[in-house]
Motif scaffolding. Structure first.
Motif, PDB file in Angstrom:
ATOM      1  N   LEU A 103      38.348  35.147 -31.804  1.00  8.34           N
ATOM      2  CA  LEU A 103      36.856  35.633 -31.824  1.00  8.34           C
ATOM      3  C   LEU A 103      36.231  35.453 -30.777  1.00  8.34           C
ATOM      4  O   LEU A 103      36.253  34.388 -29.974  1.00  8.34           O
ATOM      5  N   GLU A 104      35.319  36.118 -30.413  1.00  5.16           N
ATOM      6  CA  GLU A 104      34.129  36.276 -29.508  1.00  5.16           C
ATOM      7  C   GLU A 104      32.620  36.725 -30.121  1.00  5.16           C
ATOM      8  O   GLU A 104      32.782  37.923 -30.681  1.00  5.16           O
ATOM      9  N   ASP A 105      31.968  35.974 -29.975  1.00  4.27           N
ATOM     10  CA  ASP A 105      30.554  36.580 -30.788  1.00  4.27           C
ATOM     11  C   ASP A 105      30.858  36.810 -32.098  1.00  4.27           C
ATOM     12  O   ASP A 105      30.149  37.895 -32.393  1.00  4.27           O
ATOM     13  N   GLY A 106      31.789  36.353 -32.980  1.00  3.51           N
ATOM     14  CA  GLY A 106      31.944  36.564 -34.248  1.00  3.51           C
ATOM     15  C   GLY A 106      32.749  37.586 -34.547  1.00  3.51           C
ATOM     16  O   GLY A 106      32.988  38.098 -35.617  1.00  3.51           O
ATOM     17  N   LYS A 107      33.238  38.396 -33.470  1.00  6.04           N
ATOM     18  CA  LYS A 107      34.119  39.558 -33.591  1.00  6.04           C
ATOM     19  C   LYS A 107      35.363  39.240 -33.212  1.00  6.04           C
ATOM     20  O   LYS A 107      35.736  38.501 -32.263  1.00  6.04           O
ATOM     21  N   LEU A 108      36.449  40.109 -33.898  1.00  8.30           N
ATOM     22  CA  LEU A 108      37.779  39.816 -33.664  1.00  8.30           C
ATOM     23  C   LEU A 108      38.242  40.587 -32.145  1.00  8.30           C
ATOM     24  O   LEU A 108      37.795  41.847 -31.911  1.00  8.30           O
ATOM     25  N   VAL A 109      38.584  39.882 -31.183  1.00  8.10           N
ATOM     26  CA  VAL A 109      38.859  40.338 -30.047  1.00  8.10           C
ATOM     27  C   VAL A 109      40.426  40.398 -29.619  1.00  8.10           C
ATOM     28  O   VAL A 109      40.898  41.209 -28.528  1.00  8.10           O
ATOM     29  N   GLY A 110      41.000  39.517 -30.173  1.00  2.00           N
ATOM     30  CA  GLY A 110      42.697  39.752 -30.131  1.00  2.00           C
ATOM     31  C   GLY A 110      43.304  38.842 -30.893  1.00  2.00           C
ATOM     32  O   GLY A 110      42.617  38.195 -31.627  1.00  2.00           O
ATOM     33  N   GLN A 111      44.444  38.430 -30.727  1.00  2.00           N
ATOM     34  CA  GLN A 111      45.498  37.848 -31.573  1.00  2.00           C
ATOM     35  C   GLN A 111      46.691  37.275 -30.576  1.00  2.00           C
ATOM     36  O   GLN A 111      47.180  37.723 -29.754  1.00  2.00           O
ATOM     37  N   ILE A 112      46.780  35.896 -30.595  1.00  2.00           N
ATOM     38  CA  ILE A 112      48.102  35.520 -30.000  1.00  2.00           C
ATOM     39  C   ILE A 112      49.249  34.950 -31.020  1.00  2.00           C
ATOM     40  O   ILE A 112      48.704  34.364 -32.354  1.00  2.00           O
ATOM     41  N   SER A 113      50.295  35.300 -30.730  1.00  2.00           N
ATOM     42  CA  SER A 113      51.429  34.814 -31.744  1.00  2.00           C
ATOM     43  C   SER A 113      52.267  34.155 -30.989  1.00  2.00           C
ATOM     44  O   SER A 113      52.060  33.901 -29.788  1.00  2.00           O
ATOM     45  N   GLN A 114      53.268  33.358 -31.806  1.00  2.00           N
ATOM     46  CA  GLN A 114      54.452  32.579 -31.048  1.00  2.00           C
ATOM     47  C   GLN A 114      55.027  33.420 -30.130  1.00  2.00           C
ATOM     48  O   GLN A 114      55.375  32.983 -29.224  1.00  2.00           O
ATOM     49  N   LYS A 115      55.387  34.470 -30.302  1.00  2.00           N
ATOM     50  CA  LYS A 115      56.199  35.378 -29.393  1.00  2.00           C
ATOM     51  C   LYS A 115      55.285  35.548 -28.022  1.00  2.00           C
ATOM     52  O   LYS A 115      55.982  35.545 -27.027  1.00  2.00           O
ATOM     53  N   ASP A 116      53.984  35.684 -28.176  1.00  2.00           N
ATOM     54  CA  ASP A 116      53.021  35.784 -26.950  1.00  2.00           C
ATOM     55  C   ASP A 116      53.248  34.658 -26.043  1.00  2.00           C
ATOM     56  O   ASP A 116      53.142  34.651 -24.794  1.00  2.00           O
ATOM     57  N   VAL A 117      53.258  33.509 -26.683  1.00  2.00           N
ATOM     58  CA  VAL A 117      53.489  32.155 -26.291  1.00  2.00           C
ATOM     59  C   VAL A 117      54.796  31.922 -25.390  1.00  2.00           C
ATOM     60  O   VAL A 117      54.797  31.411 -24.156  1.00  2.00           O
ATOM     61  N   LEU A 118      55.757  32.536 -26.127  1.00  2.00           N
ATOM     62  CA  LEU A 118      57.051  32.441 -25.440  1.00  2.00           C
ATOM     63  C   LEU A 118      57.167  33.365 -24.287  1.00  2.00           C
ATOM     64  O   LEU A 118      57.743  33.148 -23.057  1.00  2.00           O
ATOM     65  N   LYS A 119      56.545  34.588 -24.243  1.00  2.00           N
ATOM     66  CA  LYS A 119      56.480  35.612 -23.274  1.00  2.00           C
ATOM     67  C   LYS A 119      55.646  34.807 -21.972  1.00  2.00           C
ATOM     68  O   LYS A 119      56.156  34.829 -20.910  1.00  2.00           O
ATOM     69  N   ALA A 120      54.469  34.005 -22.446  1.00  3.31           N
ATOM     70  CA  ALA A 120      53.885  33.484 -21.264  1.00  3.31           C
ATOM     71  C   ALA A 120      54.734  32.460 -20.495  1.00  3.31           C
ATOM     72  O   ALA A 120      55.022  32.228 -19.296  1.00  3.31           O
ATOM     73  N   ALA A 121      55.436  31.583 -21.383  1.00  2.79           N
ATOM     74  CA  ALA A 121      56.314  30.613 -20.885  1.00  2.79           C
ATOM     75  C   ALA A 121      57.507  31.138 -19.907  1.00  2.79           C
ATOM     76  O   ALA A 121      57.584  30.572 -19.080  1.00  2.79           O
ATOM     77  N   LEU A 122      58.084  32.237 -20.224  1.00  3.40           N
ATOM     78  CA  LEU A 122      59.028  32.949 -19.604  1.00  3.40           C
ATOM     79  C   LEU A 122      58.349  33.328 -18.292  1.00  3.40           C
ATOM     80  O   LEU A 122      59.203  33.336 -17.242  1.00  3.40           O
ATOM     81  N   GLN A 123      57.080  33.984 -18.201  1.00  5.52           N
ATOM     82  CA  GLN A 123      56.716  34.416 -17.139  1.00  5.52           C
ATOM     83  C   GLN A 123      56.248  33.222 -16.088  1.00  5.52           C
ATOM     84  O   GLN A 123      56.492  33.420 -14.819  1.00  5.52           O
ATOM     85  N   LEU A 124      55.691  32.373 -16.627  1.00 11.49           N
ATOM     86  CA  LEU A 124      55.368  31.149 -15.904  1.00 11.49           C
ATOM     87  C   LEU A 124      56.700  30.484 -15.307  1.00 11.49           C
ATOM     88  O   LEU A 124      56.357  29.350 -14.368  1.00 11.49           O
ATOM     89  N   LYS A 125      57.763  30.522 -15.961  1.00 13.60           N
ATOM     90  CA  LYS A 125      58.912  29.634 -15.489  1.00 13.60           C
ATOM     91  C   LYS A 125      58.947  30.080 -13.872  1.00 13.60           C
ATOM     92  O   LYS A 125      59.539  29.147 -13.169  1.00 13.60           O
ATOM     93  N   GLY A 126      58.921  31.117 -13.541  1.00  4.20           N
ATOM     94  CA  GLY A 126      59.391  31.636 -12.423  1.00  4.20           C
ATOM     95  C   GLY A 126      58.430  31.064 -11.289  1.00  4.20           C
ATOM     96  O   GLY A 126      58.615  30.775 -10.170  1.00  4.20           O
ATOM     97  N   ARG A 127      57.071  30.712 -11.680  1.00  4.18           N
ATOM     98  CA  ARG A 127      56.057  30.181 -10.919  1.00  4.18           C
ATOM     99  C   ARG A 127      55.906  28.601 -10.815  1.00  4.18           C
ATOM    100  O   ARG A 127      55.532  28.379  -9.886  1.00  4.18           O
ATOM    101  N   SER A 128      56.150  28.060 -11.660  1.00  2.00           N
ATOM    102  CA  SER A 128      55.714  26.579 -11.993  1.00  2.00           C
ATOM    103  C   SER A 128      56.845  25.557 -12.432  1.00  2.00           C
ATOM    104  O   SER A 128      56.833  24.507 -12.272  1.00  2.00           O
ATOM    105  N   TRP A 129      57.759  26.203 -12.916  1.00  3.86           N
ATOM    106  CA  TRP A 129      59.055  25.246 -13.681  1.00  3.86           C
ATOM    107  C   TRP A 129      60.097  25.212 -12.577  1.00  3.86           C
ATOM    108  O   TRP A 129      60.285  26.055 -11.999  1.00  3.86           O
ATOM    109  N   ARG A 130      60.833  24.118 -12.741  1.00  4.06           N
ATOM    110  CA  ARG A 130      62.011  24.078 -11.646  1.00  4.06           C
ATOM    111  C   ARG A 130      63.156  24.094 -12.510  1.00  4.06           C
ATOM    112  O   ARG A 130      63.262  23.469 -13.527  1.00  4.06           O
TER     113      ARG A 130
END
Length: 154
Positions: A127-154
């Motif tokens: 929420l932002e200022d009481g309004k719904l602006v988005g949603q994050i799911s477990q799948k979104d977090v997994l996607k973030a982890a996969l994208q970040l793997k190439g930049r910061s994980w060894r």
């Protein structure tokens, strides 16, 4: 003869690699939303067509008033069959979850991952200022982890 440790060498953390990785960078903003006066049958059709497991329920001001999920619909199927009620007459407002936990879009995505593990929830609205602006799911977090793997994980 001593005991050998099989713990590998740990890489030193890279400063700042995950500090700016915010939930808002990975949340879904093009949401399928439901209204309180919609029928549960309509929700079920949408969940199947869009291949989603649930979604936020909002009022006319786009304020979050609840969440409805496959589980909520499943409960209604059982009740409707038992009482021989037509599904088209059952409204979202009667079966949505109203105690909805939200998270801040500025939260670090790895902190969100911990919240998912602790809460056993599948999605968190943002929420932002009481309004719904988005949603994050477990799948979104997994996607973030996969994208970040190439930049910061060894």
């Amino acid at each position: 003869m001593g005991i050998k440790s099989y713990v590998g060498r740990r890489a030193k953390p890279t400063k700042g690699t995950d500090q700016q990785i915010k939930v808002s960078d990975y949340m879904t903003t093009n949401l399928i939303k439901f209204k309180t006066d919609q029928s549960v049958l309509d929700v079920m059709n949408t969940l199947i067509k869009k291949r989603i497991s649930g979604g936020p329920v909002v009022n006319d001001k786009n304020e979050l008033v609840g969440i409805i999920s496959e589980g909520d619909c499943m409960k209604q199927i059982s009740v409707s069959r038992y009482y021989n009620q037509p599904m088209k007459d059952i409204k979202v407002s009667d079966h949505m979850a109203t105690d909805v936990e939200t998270i801040d879009g500025n939260m670090n995505v790895f902190d969100a991952a911990e919240l998912f593990l602790k809460s056993k929830r599948r999605r968190f609205p943002i929420l932002e200022d009481g309004k719904l602006v988005g949603q994050i799911s477990q799948k979104d977090v997994l996607k973030a982890a996969l994208q970040l793997k190439g930049r910061s994980w060894r």
